[in-house]
Design a protein around this motif. Structure first.
Motif, mmCIF file in Angstrom:
data_model
loop_
_atom_site.group_PDB
_atom_site.id
_atom_site.type_symbol
_atom_site.label_atom_id
_atom_site.label_comp_id
_atom_site.label_asym_id
_atom_site.label_seq_id
_atom_site.Cartn_x
_atom_site.Cartn_y
_atom_site.Cartn_z
ATOM 1 N N MET A 136 29.631 5.245 31.710
ATOM 2 C CA MET A 136 29.740 6.650 31.370
ATOM 3 C C MET A 136 28.642 7.420 32.097
ATOM 4 S SD MET A 136 28.233 6.974 27.541
ATOM 5 C CE MET A 136 26.715 6.166 27.142
ATOM 6 N N LYS A 137 28.889 8.686 32.374
ATOM 7 C CA LYS A 137 27.916 9.529 33.060
ATOM 8 C C LYS A 137 27.183 10.403 32.056
ATOM 9 C CE LYS A 137 30.452 9.764 37.369
ATOM 10 N NZ LYS A 137 31.066 10.623 38.386
ATOM 11 N N VAL A 138 25.858 10.446 32.191
ATOM 12 C CA VAL A 138 25.023 11.331 31.375
ATOM 13 C C VAL A 138 23.961 11.950 32.272
ATOM 14 C CG1 VAL A 138 25.373 10.028 29.231
ATOM 15 C CG2 VAL A 138 23.409 9.513 30.677
ATOM 16 N N GLU A 139 23.350 13.019 31.795
ATOM 17 C CA GLU A 139 22.241 13.652 32.503
ATOM 18 C C GLU A 139 21.006 13.598 31.624
ATOM 19 O OE1 GLU A 139 23.668 17.632 33.182
ATOM 20 O OE2 GLU A 139 24.405 17.085 35.161
ATOM 21 N N VAL A 140 19.853 13.405 32.240
ATOM 22 C CA VAL A 140 18.577 13.444 31.529
ATOM 23 C C VAL A 140 17.731 14.507 32.224
ATOM 24 C CG1 VAL A 140 16.548 12.151 30.786
ATOM 25 C CG2 VAL A 140 18.757 10.992 30.974
ATOM 26 N N VAL A 141 17.189 15.438 31.434
ATOM 27 C CA VAL A 141 16.449 16.572 31.976
ATOM 28 C C VAL A 141 15.079 16.667 31.325
ATOM 29 C CG1 VAL A 141 16.434 19.077 32.250
ATOM 30 C CG2 VAL A 141 18.595 17.856 32.250
ATOM 31 N N ARG A 142 14.084 16.913 32.157
ATOM 32 C CA ARG A 142 12.780 17.314 31.629
ATOM 33 C C ARG A 142 12.393 18.585 32.365
ATOM 34 N NH1 ARG A 142 8.329 12.855 33.647
ATOM 35 N NH2 ARG A 142 8.887 12.891 35.847
ATOM 36 N N ALA A 143 11.759 19.501 31.652
ATOM 37 C CA ALA A 143 11.476 20.816 32.226
ATOM 38 C C ALA A 143 10.051 21.251 31.935
ATOM 39 C CB ALA A 143 12.445 21.844 31.655
ATOM 40 N N TRP A 144 9.551 22.046 32.845
ATOM 41 C CA TRP A 144 8.259 22.701 32.718
ATOM 42 C C TRP A 144 8.509 24.171 32.993
ATOM 43 C CZ3 TRP A 144 9.463 18.521 35.705
ATOM 44 C CH2 TRP A 144 8.859 17.301 35.379
ATOM 45 N N PRO A 145 7.525 25.025 32.759
ATOM 46 C CA PRO A 145 7.731 26.427 33.135
ATOM 47 C C PRO A 145 8.034 26.535 34.630
ATOM 48 C CG PRO A 145 5.805 26.206 31.734
ATOM 49 C CD PRO A 145 6.251 24.813 32.082
ATOM 50 N N ARG A 153 10.201 25.113 36.585
ATOM 51 C CA ARG A 153 10.780 23.994 37.339
ATOM 52 C C ARG A 153 11.352 22.960 36.368
ATOM 53 N NH1 ARG A 153 7.139 19.347 38.411
ATOM 54 N NH2 ARG A 153 5.270 19.718 37.203
ATOM 55 N N PHE A 154 12.228 22.109 36.879
ATOM 56 C CA PHE A 154 12.818 21.060 36.059
ATOM 57 C C PHE A 154 13.166 19.875 36.941
ATOM 58 C CE2 PHE A 154 16.405 23.323 37.709
ATOM 59 C CZ PHE A 154 17.368 22.348 37.922
ATOM 60 N N GLN A 155 13.409 18.747 36.300
ATOM 61 C CA GLN A 155 13.849 17.544 36.998
ATOM 62 C C GLN A 155 15.067 17.014 36.264
ATOM 63 O OE1 GLN A 155 10.833 14.535 37.257
ATOM 64 N NE2 GLN A 155 11.959 13.369 38.787
ATOM 65 N N LEU A 156 16.154 16.790 36.993
ATOM 66 C CA LEU A 156 17.421 16.349 36.419
ATOM 67 C C LEU A 156 17.824 15.027 37.058
ATOM 68 C CD1 LEU A 156 20.166 17.386 34.842
ATOM 69 C CD2 LEU A 156 20.927 17.633 37.182
ATOM 70 N N MET A 157 18.175 14.070 36.226
ATOM 71 C CA MET A 157 18.662 12.778 36.706
ATOM 72 C C MET A 157 20.076 12.582 36.177
ATOM 73 S SD MET A 157 16.094 11.414 38.381
ATOM 74 C CE MET A 157 16.518 9.711 38.491
ATOM 75 N N SER A 158 21.022 12.310 37.063
ATOM 76 C CA SER A 158 22.385 11.958 36.664
ATOM 77 C C SER A 158 22.474 10.438 36.687
ATOM 78 C CB SER A 158 23.402 12.553 37.627
ATOM 79 O OG SER A 158 23.377 13.952 37.535
#
Length: 89
Positions: free
Chosen positions: A1-10, A12-17
């Motif tokens: 299954m596909k999911v996304e994991v996100v972490r964010a700062w003011p 900017r952000f980082q997204l991993m699929s």
């Protein structure tokens, strides 16, 4: 299954699929994204709804790492209101 994991700062952000096995947990997704050592994270959410590390994910879920608030929202509103000029009636 596909999911996304996100972490964010003011500002900017980082997204991993990710591709994970059915029945994968939130903790497994965070580890697979390489974010499990993020000391700033104070919790997790799935589509903005608070969730625990043992939450079983579903196809298309978006996992978000939560950070502590930088400013109390009530204080921020109060400061903005103090800076606005008063309207004359």
């Amino acid at each position: 299954m596909k999911v996304e994991v996100v972490r964010a700062w003011p500002r900017r952000f980082q997204l991993m699929s990710l591709e994970l096995a059915e029945g994968a947990t939130l903790a497994q997704a965070v580890a697979a994204a390489g974010f499990d050592g993020d000391a700033e994270a104070v919790g997790y959410a799935v589509f903005g709804v608070r969730a625990g590390a043992d939450t079983v994910l579903r196809e298309g879920d978006r996992v978000e790492l939560l950070r502590p608030l930088q400013v109390d929202p009530k204080d921020a509103r109060r400061r903005r209101a103090e800076q606005r000029p008063l309207k004359k009636k």
